[in-house]
Enzyme design. Structure first.
Site, mmCIF file in Angstrom:
data_model
loop_
_atom_site.group_PDB
_atom_site.id
_atom_site.type_symbol
_atom_site.label_atom_id
_atom_site.label_comp_id
_atom_site.label_asym_id
_atom_site.label_seq_id
_atom_site.Cartn_x
_atom_site.Cartn_y
_atom_site.Cartn_z
ATOM 1 N N LEU A 99 -10.113 7.482 -1.156
ATOM 2 C CA LEU A 99 -9.343 7.258 -1.978
ATOM 3 C C LEU A 99 -7.881 7.337 -1.335
ATOM 4 O O LEU A 99 -7.981 8.546 -1.224
ATOM 5 C CB LEU A 99 -9.199 6.762 -2.851
ATOM 6 N N ASP A 100 -6.638 6.498 -0.371
ATOM 7 C CA ASP A 100 -5.548 7.196 -0.352
ATOM 8 C C ASP A 100 -4.673 7.528 -1.136
ATOM 9 O O ASP A 100 -4.830 7.300 -1.839
ATOM 10 C CB ASP A 100 -4.816 6.642 1.505
ATOM 11 N N PHE A 101 -3.520 7.923 -0.624
ATOM 12 C CA PHE A 101 -2.333 8.041 -1.901
ATOM 13 C C PHE A 101 -2.452 7.393 -1.995
ATOM 14 O O PHE A 101 -2.057 7.413 -3.329
ATOM 15 C CB PHE A 101 -1.573 9.575 -1.329
#
Length: 258
Positions: A99-101
């Site tokens: 899950l990206d930032f």
């Protein structure tokens, strides 16, 4: 217990990777380099990997709701908030599923390496369900997007399922999501997307390839696991029935890939 299984239960690596450590001379038992892949660990053994003693921890399984602006990493030189700041202090914990930032949602966190690697491996095709809010209305969903997919910047993306997501469906689920859909975000579009490939930023890049911007993205399901009532930043132990469902799935896909 065989040495490769012991090292896997320490959260160090998968059993196969643990054998690579032994072949490379990185594992010591009682001060001597271990070469025997079939070695059975005995009570009182002092086992070191790269000079550091390793001990088998109790297996733990957590469901965690990653907030936005939190990094899925153990370290960050820029001092961002990390997901492990919210979780129990255990050296061998690691999260399953990217899950990206700027995204949020469900992560599975464990110290059991073999199960985690099975879940994360793209060839095993675990389904992931995301709710997406786009910057403007999507007139229709083209079946070609799930049948043939699209190529964006040289990478091919093909979701398994796409459908419009209604406010009624969101309200009917017991998910503890705040500000969903985002307030004051204008005339956007809610979409549910299911996929399994696990490519980097694939949801955002798929919609970018269609000419849309993702305003908000949340993962609500990872295989048989649902985000449920977890609020952003919260975690809970996985229930026995959830672990059983994961074990059953893992056993099925391993047999299918042999």
């Amino acid at each position: 217990m065989r040495i490769n299984r012991y090292l896997a239960k320490c959260g160090l690596a998968s059993r196969r990777k643990a054998e690579d450590y032994i072949r490379a001379g990185r594992v010591m038992v009682g001060g001597e380099v271990l070469r025997d892949l079939s070695y059975q660990v005995q009570a009182g053994d002092c086992i070191r990997v790269d000079g550091k003693e390793v001990r088998m921890e109790e297996e733990v399984f957590f469901l965690y709701h990653k907030p936005v602006k939190v990094l899925v990493s153990h370290h960050d030189p820029f001092h961002s908030r990390l997901i492990y700041d919210d979780l129990p202090k255990m050296d061998s914990l690691f999260a399953v599923g990217r899950l990206d930032f700027d995204s949020e949602g469900l992560l599975f966190v464990t110290n059991r390496g073999n199960l985690a690697q099975t879940i994360a491996h793209p060839s095993y095709q675990m389904e992931k369900e995301y709710w997406v809010f786009l910057d403007r209305p999507l007139p229709a969903i083209d079946e070609a997007w799930t049948r043939a997919g699209l190529t964006f910047r040289g990478i091919h993306y093909r979701p398994d399922h796409l459908e419009f997501l209604t406010k009624e469906e969101i309200d009917g689920r017991s998910y503890a999501l705040t500000d969903w859909p985002p307030e004051g975000s204008g005339n956007g579009q809610l979409v549910k997307i299911i996929l399994h490939e696990g490519k980097k930023r694939e949801v955002r890049r798929f919609f970018q390839g269609l000419g849309y911007e993702v305003i908000r993205l949340i993962r609500v399901r990872l295989g048989p696991l649902n985000i449920g009532g977890l609020r952003a930043g919260q975690y809970r132990p996985a229930r026995p029935e959830e672990i059983s469902a994961l074990e059953e799935w893992a056993s099925m896909v391993r047999k299918g890939n042999n």
